[in-house]
Design an enzyme around this catalytic site. Structure first.
Site, mmCIF file in Angstrom:
data_model
loop_
_atom_site.group_PDB
_atom_site.id
_atom_site.type_symbol
_atom_site.label_atom_id
_atom_site.label_comp_id
_atom_site.label_asym_id
_atom_site.label_seq_id
_atom_site.Cartn_x
_atom_site.Cartn_y
_atom_site.Cartn_z
ATOM 1 N N ASP A 1 -4.171 -15.370 7.600
ATOM 2 C CA ASP A 1 -2.731 -15.989 7.030
ATOM 3 C C ASP A 1 -2.067 -16.742 8.179
ATOM 4 O O ASP A 1 -1.159 -17.306 7.889
ATOM 5 C CB ASP A 1 -1.858 -14.732 6.645
ATOM 6 N N ARG B 1 0.974 -1.155 0.121
ATOM 7 C CA ARG B 1 0.010 0.239 0.097
ATOM 8 C C ARG B 1 0.909 1.098 -0.120
ATOM 9 O O ARG B 1 0.438 2.354 -0.574
ATOM 10 C CB ARG B 1 -1.132 -0.129 1.265
ATOM 11 N N ARG C 1 3.658 -19.784 3.167
ATOM 12 C CA ARG C 1 3.004 -19.933 4.748
ATOM 13 C C ARG C 1 3.137 -21.595 4.957
ATOM 14 O O ARG C 1 3.425 -21.811 6.130
ATOM 15 C CB ARG C 1 1.903 -19.390 4.883
#
Length: 438
Positions: A325, A30, A398
């Protein structure tokens, strides 16, 4: 992505020490995207030097944004082009493996009138659902085309005049919400996003800091309203450590005997701290120290110690967006709780980089875990005795790191195939693991 390397992890080792995890991935994306549509310079420090945010930088350069070569652990400055300043690129915009890059750019580019853009990604990204973004953008007047009726990449966008409207998102997704809000900057009038549950709010916080006319209304911040017309102004951004990366060490310290880890300068945005609520339910021993606030984002350091006899937990409902996540590493944690843990309402994990529910169940069973896969989650019976195994990240970052932590609880040496997938979000993970192994 270098996913071909095999790593070997020896079990029954404790972890001790202090670690600083890389910058927050969501905020890194961002900072580039919002800095690129601001006027003037944006200075960025603490940026996550990994594949996904670098894909965002590469796409923005092709749109005419001045972004210097980004070097690891070095601050840098970008020069924005204003809200409607992107040029039509001469090349296809390759988003790599990054869903955030593709979805946020879809929102940003939809209102860049009289310009054409094509977005693509790697094999995995091109199978992920994009209809949840293309459909609301089409309601605003966006001209978005792609495979399977605009729901799969490659995606073609013809910039068009957008009109503000009220949009309810089908899932609590920060990426979907952010795409609509970014499109709202270029739409006439007011754009309102109504979420079914509160999701990550980094976009709202950063847009406000840059000068956007944005308001949060309703219970739990579920109604976000943005009005076009305000120019954004470049800012100084200091990016905190990513709590989703810190979660691997927080859980490792909790479940690996004789472990104690201090994770420094972690972002503690309340839309991201679901992991701490689950650790409370488990009875983990942790405390937050060195608290402060930087650019509207709360941060602190988290000290975690091993606890025997951890309690089972249940994850479901509105907390899911706050720890989506962290589900892979929480699945590992559940294997070492005393009793049956349950993860529900987690269908979203089936359309991540991999089908994370299926992959985590398949890989942890190789260690001897007792896991039942459900349509929307997992049931995990704890108190497992792990043995060494040959496991595979299946190219998911992950999953790779979760399997590394699981390997510490297994007798003998475990080999993890395609371990380099961790580079997507945590390039120094394996180095940090070596530092902490006692």
């Amino acid at each position: 992505m270098n996913t071909n390397d095999i790593r070997t992890v020896k079990g029954e080792k404790s972890l001790q020490g202090t670690i600083k995890v890389p910058g927050d991935k969501s905020i890194s994306h961002r900072s580039l995207i919002i800095g690129s549509i601001a006027e003037g310079e944006t200075n960025i420090e603490g940026f996550l030097y990994s594949e996904d945010p670098l894909s965002t930088a590469d796409c923005l350069r092709k749109l005419g944004v001045h972004i210097p070569e980004i070097k690891k652990d070095q601050p840098f400055t970008i020069r924005g082009l204003g809200i409607d300043g992107f040029r039509e690129p001469k090349e296809i915009l390759n988003c790599g493996n990054s869903g955030t890059t593709m979805r946020l750019l879809m929102g940003l580019l939809a209102g860049q009138t009289d310009r054409n853009f094509i977005l693509t990604g790697d094999k995995s990204l091109n199978e992920r659902p994009m209809g949840r973004v293309s459909k609301p953008l089409s309601l605003m007047g966006g001209k978005i085309y792609g495979r399977e009726n605009g729901t799969k990449a490659p995606i073609s966008i013809t910039g068009n005049k957008l009109k503000g409207c009220v949009i309810g998102t089908p899932v609590a997704s920060a990426q979907v919400k952010s795409a609509i809000l970014l499109a709202g900057l270029n739409a006439s009038g007011t754009t309102s996003v109504i979420e079914p549950a509160s999701s990550r709010d980094h976009t709202e916080r950063m847009l406000k800091a840059f000068g956007a006319d944005i308001k949060i209304r309703g219970e739990l911040g579920r109604n976000i309203v943005i009005k076009s017309g305000n120019n954004l102004t470049g800012q100084n951004i200091l990016i905190p450590g990513d709590i989703s990366s810190a979660a691997f060490w927080m859980i490792a310290a909790s479940i690996v005997p004789e472990s104690e880890i201090l994770v420094k300068n972690v972002g503690l945005n309340p839309t991201r701290t679901g992991i701490l609520h689950v650790m409370d339910e488990m009875g983990c021993d942790y405390k937050i120290i060195e608290k402060s606030t930087i650019a509207g984002e709360p941060i602190g350091s988290i000290k975690v110690k091993y606890v025997s006899n951890l309690k089972p937990f249940k994850v479901q409902g509105d907390i899911l967006p706050k720890l989506i996540d962290e589900i892979p590493i929480l699945t590992v944690a559940a294997c070492f709780c005393n009793g049956v843990s349950e993860i529900k309402d987690a269908k979203e994990l089936r359309v991540k980089e991999t089908d994370r529910l299926k992959v985590m169940a398949r890989q942890l069973k190789k260690f001897g875990a007792n896991i039942t896969e459900k349509e929307d989650g997992l049931i995990i019976t704890g108190e497992s005795k792990f043995h060494s195994a040959e496991v595979d990240s299946e190219t998911d970052h992950r999953v790779s790191m979760s399997l590394a932590i699981a390997s510490l609880l297994a007798k003998g040496s475990t080999r993890i195939a395609r371990a380099g997938a961790s580079n997507v979000s945590y390039p120094t993970f394996w180095d940090d693991l070596e530092k902490l192994i006692n």
